[in-house]
Scaffold this motif. Structure first.
Motif, short mmCIF file in Angstrom:
data_model
loop_
_atom_site.label_atom_id
_atom_site.label_comp_id
_atom_site.label_asym_id
_atom_site.label_seq_id
_atom_site.Cartn_x
_atom_site.Cartn_y
_atom_site.Cartn_z
N LYS A 195 -1.15 -11.58 28.47
CA LYS A 195 -2.41 -11.14 28.11
C LYS A 195 -3.42 -11.17 29.49
CE LYS A 195 -2.49 -11.24 23.17
NZ LYS A 195 -1.10 -11.74 22.77
N ASN A 196 -4.33 -10.34 29.75
CA ASN A 196 -5.23 -10.52 30.74
C ASN A 196 -6.48 -10.94 30.26
OD1 ASN A 196 -6.61 -8.24 29.86
ND2 ASN A 196 -5.60 -6.82 31.37
N PHE A 197 -7.73 -11.18 31.21
CA PHE A 197 -8.77 -11.83 30.48
C PHE A 197 -9.40 -10.98 29.52
CE2 PHE A 197 -13.23 -11.99 30.51
CZ PHE A 197 -13.74 -13.54 30.90
N LYS A 198 -9.41 -9.59 29.75
CA LYS A 198 -10.00 -8.73 28.64
C LYS A 198 -9.10 -8.79 27.23
CE LYS A 198 -11.77 -3.91 27.85
NZ LYS A 198 -11.54 -2.66 28.36
N GLN A 199 -8.08 -8.74 27.63
CA GLN A 199 -7.11 -8.75 26.23
C GLN A 199 -7.04 -10.20 25.49
OE1 GLN A 199 -3.45 -7.76 28.29
NE2 GLN A 199 -3.41 -5.53 27.95
N THR A 200 -7.49 -11.19 26.39
CA THR A 200 -7.67 -12.37 25.59
C THR A 200 -8.85 -12.52 24.87
OG1 THR A 200 -6.40 -13.71 27.43
CG2 THR A 200 -7.66 -15.06 25.91
N ILE A 201 -9.93 -11.69 25.39
CA ILE A 201 -11.19 -11.80 24.47
C ILE A 201 -10.91 -11.09 23.57
CG2 ILE A 201 -13.43 -11.08 24.60
CD1 ILE A 201 -13.39 -13.36 26.43
N GLU A 202 -10.22 -9.81 23.61
CA GLU A 202 -10.25 -8.74 22.51
C GLU A 202 -9.10 -9.68 21.31
OE1 GLU A 202 -11.72 -6.10 21.90
OE2 GLU A 202 -13.00 -6.85 23.63
N THR A 203 -8.07 -10.33 21.87
CA THR A 203 -7.17 -10.78 20.65
C THR A 203 -8.02 -11.82 19.73
OG1 THR A 203 -5.43 -10.78 22.17
CG2 THR A 203 -5.22 -12.48 20.43
N LEU A 204 -8.71 -12.74 20.21
CA LEU A 204 -9.60 -13.58 19.37
C LEU A 204 -10.55 -12.58 18.23
CD1 LEU A 204 -10.31 -16.27 18.25
CD2 LEU A 204 -12.13 -16.71 19.88
N LYS A 205 -11.13 -11.52 18.86
CA LYS A 205 -11.95 -11.04 18.10
C LYS A 205 -11.20 -10.30 17.08
CE LYS A 205 -15.47 -9.45 21.63
NZ LYS A 205 -15.89 -8.39 22.61
N ASN A 206 -9.89 -9.72 17.32
CA ASN A 206 -9.11 -9.28 16.17
C ASN A 206 -8.68 -10.21 15.42
OD1 ASN A 206 -9.27 -6.63 17.30
ND2 ASN A 206 -7.55 -6.91 18.60
N GLN A 207 -8.26 -11.46 15.82
CA GLN A 207 -7.83 -12.68 14.66
C GLN A 207 -9.10 -12.89 14.02
OE1 GLN A 207 -6.43 -14.96 18.51
NE2 GLN A 207 -5.06 -15.82 16.77
N LEU A 208 -10.46 -12.90 14.39
CA LEU A 208 -11.51 -13.29 13.61
C LEU A 208 -11.66 -12.24 12.48
CD1 LEU A 208 -14.11 -14.36 16.41
CD2 LEU A 208 -13.08 -15.90 14.65
N LYS A 209 -11.40 -11.19 12.79
CA LYS A 209 -11.57 -9.96 11.62
C LYS A 209 -10.33 -10.24 10.49
CE LYS A 209 -13.04 -6.30 14.73
NZ LYS A 209 -12.66 -4.92 15.25
N GLN A 210 -9.19 -10.65 11.17
CA GLN A 210 -7.97 -11.02 10.04
C GLN A 210 -8.60 -12.36 9.12
OE1 GLN A 210 -3.73 -10.33 11.11
NE2 GLN A 210 -4.64 -10.05 13.01
N LEU A 211 -9.02 -13.19 9.90
CA LEU A 211 -9.39 -14.39 9.27
C LEU A 211 -10.68 -14.40 8.55
CD1 LEU A 211 -8.69 -16.93 12.33
CD2 LEU A 211 -7.47 -16.86 10.03
N GLN A 212 -11.49 -13.30 8.79
CA GLN A 212 -12.56 -12.93 7.82
C GLN A 212 -13.71 -14.09 8.31
OE1 GLN A 212 -12.51 -11.63 3.55
NE2 GLN A 212 -10.36 -11.84 3.84
N LEU A 213 -13.79 -14.35 9.46
CA LEU A 213 -14.61 -15.28 10.06
C LEU A 213 -15.37 -14.87 11.27
CD1 LEU A 213 -12.25 -18.49 10.27
CD2 LEU A 213 -13.95 -17.99 8.50
N ASP A 214 -16.53 -15.58 11.50
CA ASP A 214 -17.43 -15.29 12.59
C ASP A 214 -16.97 -16.02 13.89
OD1 ASP A 214 -19.11 -13.25 11.12
OD2 ASP A 214 -20.27 -15.07 10.47
#
Length: 290
Positions: A75-94
């Motif tokens: 994962k590059n810089f942008k993909q790392t940012i997007e990964t956590l955003k996607n994880q937050l959706k799964q976790l239903q957290l902000d």
């Protein structure tokens, strides 16, 4: 960070939902998850179902960085940012409370760490850290004049006591967190395919000593090993799908291991990691930086 956390490794989505809900209802306030566990949807459902205020829960999760060795794109810089955003959706957290690089497996790990610094600035995580990083990998970050990791989650138990690394983490005020605290036990990862049988022959002496001390102190062997980690200054993680075991593993503050027994356990150190051995992987080995 609460010193005792509930881990979700090797739980299915449904098991994660049930276990996290029960753990939070029992009194756990630290939940440990990861992208690579493939169960964050269940973890998120469990957090929501428990009905505990978000402000009272400390949630840790991890980025799987990718690895040429595993044939998984890095994962590059942008993909790392997007990964956590996607994880937050799964976790239903902000936000999460602590975000970790799961292991230094990628040549892009400094770029990923730069993304972690940005994720903290953006408020998607309150704290940032690493996992399975040794002194050299942490020094890479410091030598690059980047923000220091706030935590390092590593395998830690009497057979793998990480003596030099533990000293280094304390000297640099990096919070140590233990995983696989129960790896020395014969009951650890006993289901088929979980890998608990690997290196079983090196555990025998530790099992005898652990049983003797636990019997003397009238505590379970699991509680003894978790307490050993706490007395070394580590946060510890436990995991179970059984409500009675979940309750038992949280209760680590009503006894103390005497100094002589701590030393007996300390002397069992073989500097031998066990948790990843079934996959013939040393997670602390890292490729050259790109």
């Amino acid at each position: 960070m609460p010193l005792v956390g509930f881990g979700t490794f090797q739980l299915s989505i449904d098991q994660a939902e049930y276990g996290v809900k029960e753990a939070l209802k029992t009194g756990f306030r630290h939940i440990d998850s990861a992208e690579a566990y493939n169960n964050e949807e269940g973890t998120g459902k469990g957090i929501k179902a428990a009905g505990v205020s978000r402000d009272d829960i400390f949630v840790t999760t991890k980025l799987f960085p990718g690895s040429k060795q595993f044939g998984i794109p890095e994962k590059n810089f942008k993909q790392t940012i997007e990964t956590l955003k996607n994880q937050l959706k799964q976790l239903q957290l902000d936000y999460v409370d602590l975000y970790l690089i799961h292991a230094p497996l990628s040549e892009l790990r400094l770029e990923q760490w730069e993304a972690f610094v940005e994720l903290k600035k953006l408020g998607f995580t309150k704290h940032i850290g690493v996992s399975n990083y040794n002194r050299e990998r942490i020094k890479e970050i410091l030598d690059a004049d980047l923000a220091k990791p706030e935590a390092n989650q590593v395998e830690f138990h009497p057979i793998c006591a990480q003596v030099d690394l533990t000293r280094y983490l304390k000297e640099n005020s990096i919070a140590p967190i233990a995983y696989s605290s129960l790896a020395p036990l014969s009951t650890w990862r006993v289901e088929e395919g979980q890998g608990g049988d690997v290196l079983a022959e090196i555990k025998e002496e530790c099992q005898l000593v652990t049983n003797e001390i636990a019997t003397k102190l009238k505590v379970s062997e699991a509680r003894l090993l978790l307490r050993w980690g706490l007395q070394h200054g580590y946060g510890v993680l436990t995991k179970s799908s059984k409500p009675e075991r979940i309750r038992e593993n949280l209760n680590l503050f009503d006894f103390e291991i005497p100094e002589k027994d701590m030393e007996r356990l300390n002397q069992l150190d073989q500097n031998q990691a066990i948790a990843w051995a079934a996959n013939s992987v040393n997670p602390m080995e890292a490729p050259p930086l790109k």
